[in-house]
Design a protein around this motif. Structure first.
Motif, PDB file in Angstrom:
ATOM      1  N   VAL A 114       4.032   1.239   1.339  1.00 46.15           N
ATOM      2  CA  VAL A 114       3.995   1.867   0.179  1.00 46.15           C
ATOM      3  C   VAL A 114       2.583   0.877  -0.516  1.00 46.15           C
ATOM      4  O   VAL A 114       2.651  -0.194  -0.720  1.00 46.15           O
ATOM      5  N   THR A 115       1.696   1.507  -1.049  1.00 45.92           N
ATOM      6  CA  THR A 115       0.663   0.735  -1.831  1.00 45.92           C
ATOM      7  C   THR A 115       0.436   1.380  -3.225  1.00 45.92           C
ATOM      8  O   THR A 115       0.706   2.644  -3.366  1.00 45.92           O
ATOM      9  N   LEU A 116      -0.093   0.729  -4.031  1.00 48.69           N
ATOM     10  CA  LEU A 116      -0.198   0.963  -5.383  1.00 48.69           C
ATOM     11  C   LEU A 116      -1.536   0.508  -6.076  1.00 48.69           C
ATOM     12  O   LEU A 116      -1.813  -0.726  -5.955  1.00 48.69           O
ATOM     13  N   ASP A 117      -2.355   1.563  -6.773  1.00 53.32           N
ATOM     14  CA  ASP A 117      -3.471   1.058  -7.145  1.00 53.32           C
ATOM     15  C   ASP A 117      -3.483   1.542  -8.786  1.00 53.32           C
ATOM     16  O   ASP A 117      -3.817   2.712  -9.042  1.00 53.32           O
ATOM     17  N   THR A 118      -3.083   0.741  -9.696  1.00 50.54           N
ATOM     18  CA  THR A 118      -2.911   1.225 -10.935  1.00 50.54           C
ATOM     19  C   THR A 118      -4.235   1.389 -11.836  1.00 50.54           C
ATOM     20  O   THR A 118      -4.307   2.324 -12.636  1.00 50.54           O
ATOM     21  N   SER A 119      -5.449   0.846 -11.137  1.00 50.34           N
ATOM     22  CA  SER A 119      -6.623   1.233 -11.880  1.00 50.34           C
ATOM     23  C   SER A 119      -7.120   2.735 -11.603  1.00 50.34           C
ATOM     24  O   SER A 119      -7.685   3.413 -12.193  1.00 50.34           O
ATOM     25  N   LYS A 120      -6.504   3.116 -10.523  1.00 49.88           N
ATOM     26  CA  LYS A 120      -7.090   4.750  -9.954  1.00 49.88           C
ATOM     27  C   LYS A 120      -5.520   5.273 -10.350  1.00 49.88           C
ATOM     28  O   LYS A 120      -5.750   6.680  -9.987  1.00 49.88           O
ATOM     29  N   LYS A 121      -4.769   4.715 -10.695  1.00 47.22           N
ATOM     30  CA  LYS A 121      -3.388   5.565 -10.849  1.00 47.22           C
ATOM     31  C   LYS A 121      -3.011   6.556  -9.741  1.00 47.22           C
ATOM     32  O   LYS A 121      -2.723   7.632  -9.732  1.00 47.22           O
ATOM     33  N   SER A 122      -2.911   5.778  -8.602  1.00 42.90           N
ATOM     34  CA  SER A 122      -2.525   6.507  -7.268  1.00 42.90           C
ATOM     35  C   SER A 122      -1.739   5.542  -6.593  1.00 42.90           C
ATOM     36  O   SER A 122      -1.569   4.040  -6.634  1.00 42.90           O
ATOM     37  N   SER A 123      -0.908   6.084  -5.670  1.00 38.21           N
ATOM     38  CA  SER A 123      -0.107   5.385  -4.692  1.00 38.21           C
ATOM     39  C   SER A 123      -0.174   6.157  -3.528  1.00 38.21           C
ATOM     40  O   SER A 123      -0.165   7.312  -3.298  1.00 38.21           O
ATOM     41  N   SER A 124       0.172   5.437  -2.215  1.00 33.30           N
ATOM     42  CA  SER A 124       0.500   6.044  -1.137  1.00 33.30           C
ATOM     43  C   SER A 124       1.385   5.550  -0.033  1.00 33.30           C
ATOM     44  O   SER A 124       2.172   4.462  -0.527  1.00 33.30           O
ATOM     45  N   LEU A 125       1.827   6.593   0.475  1.00 36.47           N
ATOM     46  CA  LEU A 125       3.258   6.137   1.385  1.00 36.47           C
ATOM     47  C   LEU A 125       2.875   6.348   2.885  1.00 36.47           C
ATOM     48  O   LEU A 125       2.575   7.454   3.267  1.00 36.47           O
ATOM     49  N   LEU A 126       2.955   5.438   3.478  1.00 43.22           N
ATOM     50  CA  LEU A 126       2.601   5.301   5.208  1.00 43.22           C
ATOM     51  C   LEU A 126       4.114   5.245   5.794  1.00 43.22           C
ATOM     52  O   LEU A 126       4.787   4.605   5.573  1.00 43.22           O
ATOM     53  N   ILE A 127       4.221   6.301   6.759  1.00 44.04           N
ATOM     54  CA  ILE A 127       5.457   6.048   7.483  1.00 44.04           C
ATOM     55  C   ILE A 127       4.704   5.955   8.777  1.00 44.04           C
ATOM     56  O   ILE A 127       4.030   6.629   9.503  1.00 44.04           O
ATOM     57  N   THR A 128       5.174   4.852   9.597  1.00 43.46           N
ATOM     58  CA  THR A 128       4.650   4.596  10.948  1.00 43.46           C
ATOM     59  C   THR A 128       5.489   4.979  12.047  1.00 43.46           C
ATOM     60  O   THR A 128       6.707   4.884  11.773  1.00 43.46           O
ATOM     61  N   ALA A 129       5.068   5.250  13.193  1.00 42.40           N
ATOM     62  CA  ALA A 129       5.524   5.604  14.255  1.00 42.40           C
ATOM     63  C   ALA A 129       6.767   6.852  13.853  1.00 42.40           C
ATOM     64  O   ALA A 129       7.869   6.447  14.114  1.00 42.40           O
ATOM     65  N   SER A 130       6.046   7.942  13.211  1.00 45.53           N
ATOM     66  CA  SER A 130       7.045   8.743  12.824  1.00 45.53           C
ATOM     67  C   SER A 130       8.095   9.479  13.935  1.00 45.53           C
ATOM     68  O   SER A 130       7.728   9.555  15.018  1.00 45.53           O
ATOM     69  N   ARG A 131       9.244   9.948  13.521  1.00 47.56           N
ATOM     70  CA  ARG A 131      10.264  10.428  14.340  1.00 47.56           C
ATOM     71  C   ARG A 131      10.514  11.967  13.772  1.00 47.56           C
ATOM     72  O   ARG A 131      10.294  12.120  12.578  1.00 47.56           O
ATOM     73  N   ALA A 132      11.129  12.731  14.550  1.00 53.23           N
ATOM     74  CA  ALA A 132      11.341  14.294  14.047  1.00 53.23           C
ATOM     75  C   ALA A 132      12.316  14.097  12.970  1.00 53.23           C
ATOM     76  O   ALA A 132      12.157  14.863  12.251  1.00 53.23           O
ATOM     77  N   ALA A 133      13.268  13.051  12.969  1.00 48.03           N
ATOM     78  CA  ALA A 133      14.088  12.929  11.833  1.00 48.03           C
ATOM     79  C   ALA A 133      13.369  12.562  10.393  1.00 48.03           C
ATOM     80  O   ALA A 133      14.214  12.729   9.472  1.00 48.03           O
TER      81      ALA A 133
END
Lengths: 111, 114
Positions: free
Chosen positions: A63-82
């Motif tokens: 997870v990253t957070l950029d408070t100046s842009k008021k935004s966040s991102s969630l990265l899921i690596t090596a995704s699985r069907a679950a």
């Protein structure tokens, strides 16, 4: 409304690929959290990032957070069907007693 | 582990009926919340409570009331159900004493008003 927004609304990827979801919010925050919801169930907490943090890891989640842009991102690596589920970001109020959820990203991981 | 239970998973009621949705938690959390979830709108806060007999309106309290007589139990009441209250209702708890403020959710009640 202080409700956040996730982007994209829906995402479909192949198993093994990475999935990235973004969240934008409107007001200053103390914390931002990400939750997961399997179809027809309640939400489950994944990770919290504080306003003074820029990046946080938990297993395959980043997870990253950029408070100046008021935004966040969630990265899921090596995704699985679950990992197929809806993902929501949530920000807290100034008092910390109330939470504002985004509209969610629906992730489908194809086996 | 925190356990949050809701009285019903699925509920079908008729227009005009009084509907009670109950939420019970076993972790002595102070704060309890009721949300409704609709496609494309995400979760919207109806009411929350930070102590016994205390309640605060959320973003969409109209048509709903709540009751918190005991710390572990938070009830959502639809005084006169209407079809536009057909939705998924989610209860959640959190403790302000906790480090993470994460919310613990119940499994949800899918209410259909006909």
């Amino acid at each position: 409304s202080q409700q956040g927004e996730e982007d994209p609304q829906a995402l479909s990827i192949q198993e093994g690929e990475n999935a990235t979801m973004n969240c934008s919010y409107k007001t200053s925050i103390n914390n931002l959290q990400w939750y997961r919801q399997n179809s027809g169930r309640g939400l489950v907490h994944l990770i919290l990032i504080r306003s003074n943090e820029r990046e946080k890891h938990s297993g395959r989640l980043r997870v990253t957070l950029d408070t100046s842009k008021k935004s966040s991102s969630l990265l899921i690596t090596a995704s699985r069907a679950a990992d197929t589920a809806s993902y929501f970001c949530a920000t807290d109020s100034n008092t910390g007693n109330q939470f504002y959820f985004g509209t969610g990203t629906s992730l489908t991981v194809i086996p | 582990d925190v356990k949050v239970t809701q009285s019903s998973r699925y509920l079908v009621k008729r227009t005009g009926e009084k509907v009670f949705l109950e939420c019970v938690q076993d972790m002595d959390h102070e704060n309890m919340f009721w949300y409704r979830q609709d496609p494309g709108l995400g979760l919207r806060l109806i009411y929350f409570s930070y102590d016994v007999k205390m309640k605060e309106k959320g973003d969409i309290p109209e048509g709903y009331s709540v009751s918190r007589e005991k710390k572990e139990r938070f009830s959502l009441i639809l005084e006169s159900a209407s079809t536009n209250q057909t939705s998924m209702y989610l209860c959640a708890t959190t403790s302000p004493r906790g480090v993470s403020y994460e919310q613990y959710f119940g499994p949800g009640t899918r209410l259909t008003v006909t």
